[in-house]
Design an enzyme around this catalytic site. Structure first.
Site, PDB file in Angstrom:
ATOM      1  N   ARG A 116       0.838  -1.197   0.000  1.00 30.70           N
ATOM      2  CA  ARG A 116       0.000   0.000   0.000  1.00 30.70           C
ATOM      3  C   ARG A 116       0.873   1.248   0.000  1.00 30.70           C
ATOM      4  O   ARG A 116       1.860   1.338   0.734  1.00 30.70           O
ATOM      5  CB  ARG A 116      -0.880  -0.016   1.255  1.00 30.70           C
ATOM      6  CG  ARG A 116      -1.870   1.112   1.377  1.00 30.70           C
ATOM      7  CD  ARG A 116      -3.089   0.920   0.491  1.00 30.70           C
ATOM      8  NE  ARG A 116      -4.008   2.045   0.621  1.00 30.70           N
ATOM      9  CZ  ARG A 116      -5.081   2.047   1.419  1.00 30.70           C
ATOM     10  NH1 ARG A 116      -5.356   0.983   2.145  1.00 30.70           N
ATOM     11  NH2 ARG A 116      -5.874   3.100   1.455  1.00 30.70           N
ATOM     12  N   GLY A 156       5.737   4.840  10.522  1.00 28.47           N
ATOM     13  CA  GLY A 156       7.139   4.953  10.907  1.00 28.47           C
ATOM     14  C   GLY A 156       8.077   4.945   9.721  1.00 28.47           C
ATOM     15  O   GLY A 156       9.042   5.708   9.671  1.00 28.47           O
ATOM     16  N   ARG A 193      -5.607  -3.462  16.682  1.00 27.93           N
ATOM     17  CA  ARG A 193      -6.427  -3.666  15.500  1.00 27.93           C
ATOM     18  C   ARG A 193      -7.285  -4.905  15.746  1.00 27.93           C
ATOM     19  O   ARG A 193      -6.854  -5.835  16.435  1.00 27.93           O
ATOM     20  CB  ARG A 193      -5.526  -3.862  14.276  1.00 27.93           C
ATOM     21  CG  ARG A 193      -6.262  -3.996  12.961  1.00 27.93           C
ATOM     22  CD  ARG A 193      -5.256  -3.987  11.798  1.00 27.93           C
ATOM     23  NE  ARG A 193      -4.278  -5.045  11.936  1.00 27.93           N
ATOM     24  CZ  ARG A 193      -4.487  -6.320  11.579  1.00 27.93           C
ATOM     25  NH1 ARG A 193      -5.673  -6.691  11.108  1.00 27.93           N
ATOM     26  NH2 ARG A 193      -3.530  -7.212  11.698  1.00 27.93           N
ATOM     27  N   LYS A 216      -4.302 -10.643  18.408  1.00 33.93           N
ATOM     28  CA  LYS A 216      -4.023  -9.594  19.394  1.00 33.93           C
ATOM     29  C   LYS A 216      -4.383  -9.975  20.825  1.00 33.93           C
ATOM     30  O   LYS A 216      -4.058  -9.236  21.761  1.00 33.93           O
ATOM     31  CB  LYS A 216      -4.758  -8.305  19.013  1.00 33.93           C
ATOM     32  CG  LYS A 216      -4.394  -7.773  17.630  1.00 33.93           C
ATOM     33  CD  LYS A 216      -2.911  -7.487  17.493  1.00 33.93           C
ATOM     34  CE  LYS A 216      -2.568  -6.895  16.132  1.00 33.93           C
ATOM     35  NZ  LYS A 216      -1.120  -6.638  15.981  1.00 33.93           N
ATOM     36  N   ALA A 240       3.562  -0.323  22.050  1.00 34.74           N
ATOM     37  CA  ALA A 240       4.356  -0.399  23.278  1.00 34.74           C
ATOM     38  C   ALA A 240       5.419   0.694  23.307  1.00 34.74           C
ATOM     39  O   ALA A 240       5.634   1.361  24.332  1.00 34.74           O
ATOM     40  CB  ALA A 240       5.005  -1.778  23.390  1.00 34.74           C
ATOM     41  N   LYS A 241       6.086   0.904  22.175  1.00 39.58           N
ATOM     42  CA  LYS A 241       7.143   1.913  22.105  1.00 39.58           C
ATOM     43  C   LYS A 241       6.556   3.325  22.148  1.00 39.58           C
ATOM     44  O   LYS A 241       7.102   4.222  22.803  1.00 39.58           O
ATOM     45  CB  LYS A 241       7.976   1.704  20.843  1.00 39.58           C
ATOM     46  CG  LYS A 241       8.737   0.381  20.818  1.00 39.58           C
ATOM     47  CD  LYS A 241       9.650   0.266  19.601  1.00 39.58           C
ATOM     48  CE  LYS A 241      10.490  -0.996  19.677  1.00 39.58           C
ATOM     49  NZ  LYS A 241      11.478  -1.097  18.581  1.00 39.58           N
ATOM     50  N   ASP A 244      41.939 -32.681  -6.475  1.00 38.75           N
ATOM     51  CA  ASP A 244      41.026 -33.329  -5.534  1.00 38.75           C
ATOM     52  C   ASP A 244      39.847 -33.876  -6.347  1.00 38.75           C
ATOM     53  O   ASP A 244      39.647 -33.493  -7.500  1.00 38.75           O
ATOM     54  CB  ASP A 244      40.566 -32.304  -4.491  1.00 38.75           C
ATOM     55  CG  ASP A 244      39.504 -32.853  -3.562  1.00 38.75           C
ATOM     56  OD1 ASP A 244      39.714 -33.947  -3.021  1.00 38.75           O
ATOM     57  OD2 ASP A 244      38.459 -32.188  -3.398  1.00 38.75           O
TER      58      ASP A 244
END
Length: 731
Positions: free
Chosen positions: A18, A38, A280, A285, A385-386, A505
């Protein structure tokens, strides 16, 4: 002209399902607004220094004619390129494969995963559509950064189109364990698609570890220090925990709207502790378990009734899907049950909002809250949380955080809980409410410090810098490969030489590795090359194979043979000779230990030679094989301590032999017998390193494959060896 300017500084092409905009069509007029996120914020500095182009679906279906053209033109002005999807593509690629197959599977909800062929076909088509548009809008200098589970085939498609592309991929959701991922019918294709990237990023080491485990078990590709070799290309896998714009949340009160909203909320919840929950609508969740925990808390600790409020914000999502609709109904009922059970005239325990909030509105809620409860069953990171920790500074909010959220790795000062343990969550709520302001602020200070050190700007910069380093590493690995000019130098020295000798080899050098050691019989091309080379130079095939196998395969050819890493010698036309007085009575003590590991490790085999014993584990589950190999080597090291025995750890094999037997000693003996002023030695594993070290400096030593080596040159694989040898034959 603008495109040319940007390409020279490696323009970043960001690709996501998106585009970061919200488009609406009102009163015959298009409105395009940026959507917060972010990644958008983190890319601001990159946009200024390198230029960015964002490619993705614009969020509208069924656009045609002038409207479609207008959307395209407006987005291009904003450095965005739309990928238009039909309703059928959206339903099957996005709602179907992405969210009914990958989403539940990667979050461990296997009972919800649907494996429909029509979903998979649409996923492939849409990923191909994205690839075509990216190719049209990027060039050789572009950095292409692909995001998330909707586009996991895309890196591979781009790699096919341009093998030299600079591609990064970041997965924003968890990558599941191998035992879960293997359920996916199209697991091989998904892994190969992701591995088209040069750099693959995850939030946490657990996700990285699961990915590497799946690559190893499904594709059979091992990693070394999180690096994989895919089609002779180094691919790096690393962790990059997504951060936030910390200052935006800490200093949000400078916004007058936020200040006024805070004042209203403080007045509304005055005199009560506020617990905030923002999720959400999704079964991952843990919303029902959260409500169950709050219900039990109020039941067990009635003294908190009237003193605490849970602000429950549920953001609408996929409500047309059956189990999402059922989840919404369950939440509604449970909220009603709790409020009906405990409410008083002037207090309801839960303030429930089922709608979307703007980010500034959410920040206002964060800032007036004392506690945040974030308890998903699985979550890639969880930025709520942050955001809460940053928003409540300098007051210092208390965070209750699920151990299943990626953020729990960083925010270890939070009250960490198992989201399935209602009793533990109840205890966490009580502990959070009783925590002193001093302790709460001290913990918040530590967490805020972590968030500041690795914010979203550093996350973006760290990923792009790491991608640059991987490309440099790839260039270096390619620069080590033998070149046409190198071969010309070798051929020139070869023509000048009076006598030439080639030490070759066998396994992994003249032929590829096989799952079963008996399958490695030389093919017609290998035999032809050895035969023709033996007619024009001295050739020594030097191998760890036993002398009977060497005789069977090469006894009729005009070449010299060395078996068991140098224990046996055979000049062409002569009989076998041993290296000297080498004892083998030690095998009676070692054999029972090897047999024990064969018995307890299905797929492994014992190979006994005259002067050595080998344990092969090529057909063993890779994790089990590695564990058994470490265990066996440790036991062998203890058993042979002080003896004249040596342990060789080769490619899926552990071999025990006399220490005086080595390829290095063997090549020195051959040089004494045969001489030679042109010397070439080719080998693939560390047993050949002793050979490389033992040869004079002017020898042409060649390592097959990647890895550290004493050799002067390198070829990719056995095909490169054959091509090189044909250069001498056809000189």
């Amino acid at each position: 002209m603008e495109r040319e300017r940007k390409s020279k500084v490696s323009m970043v092409v960001v690709v996501s399902n998106r585009l970061p905009v919200v488009i609406s069509y009102k009163r015959d007029k298009l409105e395009i607004k940026p959507s917060p996120g972010g990644l958008v914020t983190g890319l601001n500095s990159v946009r200024k220094s390198r230029g960015t182009l964002w490619i993705g679906w614009p969020g509208l279906l069924g656009l045609k004619g002038d409207v479609k053209s207008s959307v395209y033109e407006i987005l291009r002005i904003k450095d965005m390129v739309p990928v238009f999807l039909s309703r059928e593509e959206y339903n099957r690629y996005y709602e179907g494969f992405s969210n009914k197959t990958i989403w539940p599977l990667f979050h461990y909800f296997t009972e919800y995963a649907e494996y429909e062929r029509e979903y998979w076909d649409a996923y492939k088509r849409v990923n191909s559509k994205f690839a075509e548009i990216i190719i049209q809008n990027s060039d050789a200098d572009s950095v292409i950064w692909v995001h998330d589970y909707h586009l996991m085939l895309l890196p591979g498609l781009l790699r096919e189109a341009n093998p030299d592309s600079r591609i990064g991929f970041f997965l924003h959701i968890p990558f599941p364990s191998f035992e879960i991922f293997r359920l996916l019918p199209w697991r091989d294709e998904i892994l190969k698609g992701i591995l088209g990237a040069d750099l693959i990023g995850f939030h946490t080491y657990d996700y990285l570890r699961h990915f590497l485990s799946s690559v190893k078990h499904i594709l059979g590709v091992e990693h070394v220090f999180n690096e994989l070799i895919i089609d002779d290309r180094i691919v790096k896998v690393d962790t990059f925990p997504l951060g936030i714009d910390v200052d935006r949340f800490v200093h949000a009160e400078s916004d007058i709207f936020v200040r006024k909203n805070i004042e209203k909320l403080e007045k509304k919840y005055s005199g009560r502790k506020v617990i905030i929950s923002v999720d959400r609508l999704d079964y991952t969740k843990g919303i029902i378990q959260k409500l169950s925990s709050f219900d039990r808390f109020l039941e067990e600790y009635p003294e908190y009734r009237g003193k605490v409020v849970l602000v429950l914000i549920v953001v609408p999502s996929r409500w047309k899907v059956g189990y999402y609709r059922e989840l919404k109904e369950d939440i509604d009922r449970y909220v009603g049950k709790i409020n009906g059970k405990y409410s008083s005239v002037d207090w309801s325990p839960i303030q429930y909002f089922y709608r979307m909030f703007r980010q500034d509105e959410l920040i206002s809620f964060y800032k007036i809250s004392d506690i945040a409860i974030v308890t998903p069953f699985r979550d890639g990171m969880n930025l709520v949380a942050k955001e809460f920790i940053a928003s409540t500074w300098p007051k210092g909010g208390v965070l209750i955080l699920s151990e299943m959220a990626g953020a729990a790795i960083e925010l270890s000062e939070a009250i960490i809980v198992n989201p399935n343990n209602v009793g533990e969550i109840v205890a966490a709520i009580k502990s959070a409410l009783e925590m002193s302001p001093v302790e709460a602020k001290e913990k918040a200070k530590v967490m805020l410090g972590k968030l500041k050190r690795y914010d979203v700007y550093r996350w973006v910069g760290d990923f792009l810098d790491s991608l640059d380093r991987v490309k440099e590493l790839q260039k270096k690995s390619v620069s080590d490969l033998i070149s046409g000019a190198d071969i010309e130098v070798m051929l020139s020295k070869y023509r000048e030489a009076r006598k030439s000798i080639f030490f070759l080899d066998y396994d992994g050098t003249l032929v590829p590795f096989f799952r079963h050691i008996k399958q490695a019989k030389p093919d017609d091309e290998a035999i032809d090359i050895i035969l023709r080379l033996g007619e024009i130079a001295e050739v020594v095939v030097i191998s760890g194979r036993d002398k009977n196998t060497m005789d069977e395969w090469f006894g009729e050819l005009p070449v010299n043979l060395t078996a068991e890493h140098g224990a046996w010698f055979k000049r062409k036309g002569k009989e076998w000779e041993s290296v000297g007085e080498v004892h083998s009575d030690w095998k009676d003590e070692i054999r029972p230990l090897i047999e024990y590991y064969v018995d307890k490790t299905p797929g492994s085999t014992l190979e006994e030679k005259e002067f050595s014993i080998a344990w092969h584990y090529r057909n063993v589950n890779s994790d089990l094989g590695y564990m058994r190999e470490r265990d066996l080597v440790e036991n062998l090291s203890y058993m042979i301590s002080g003896s004249n025995l040596q342990i060789l750890e080769g490619n899926k094999v552990v071999e025990i032999k006399n220490a005086e037997v080595s390829k290095g000693r063997a090549v020195r003996k051959w040089l004494e017998m045969l001489g030679g002023d042109f010397i070439m030695a080719v080998g693939d594993d560390w047993t050949d390193e002793d050979m490389f070290k033992s040869l004079p400096d002017e020898a042409f030593t060649i390592k097959v494959g990647f890895g550290t080596t004493y050799a002067r040159y390198r070829v990719k694989d056995f095909r490169g060896v054959r091509k090189l040898l044909l250069s001498f034959i056809n000189k």
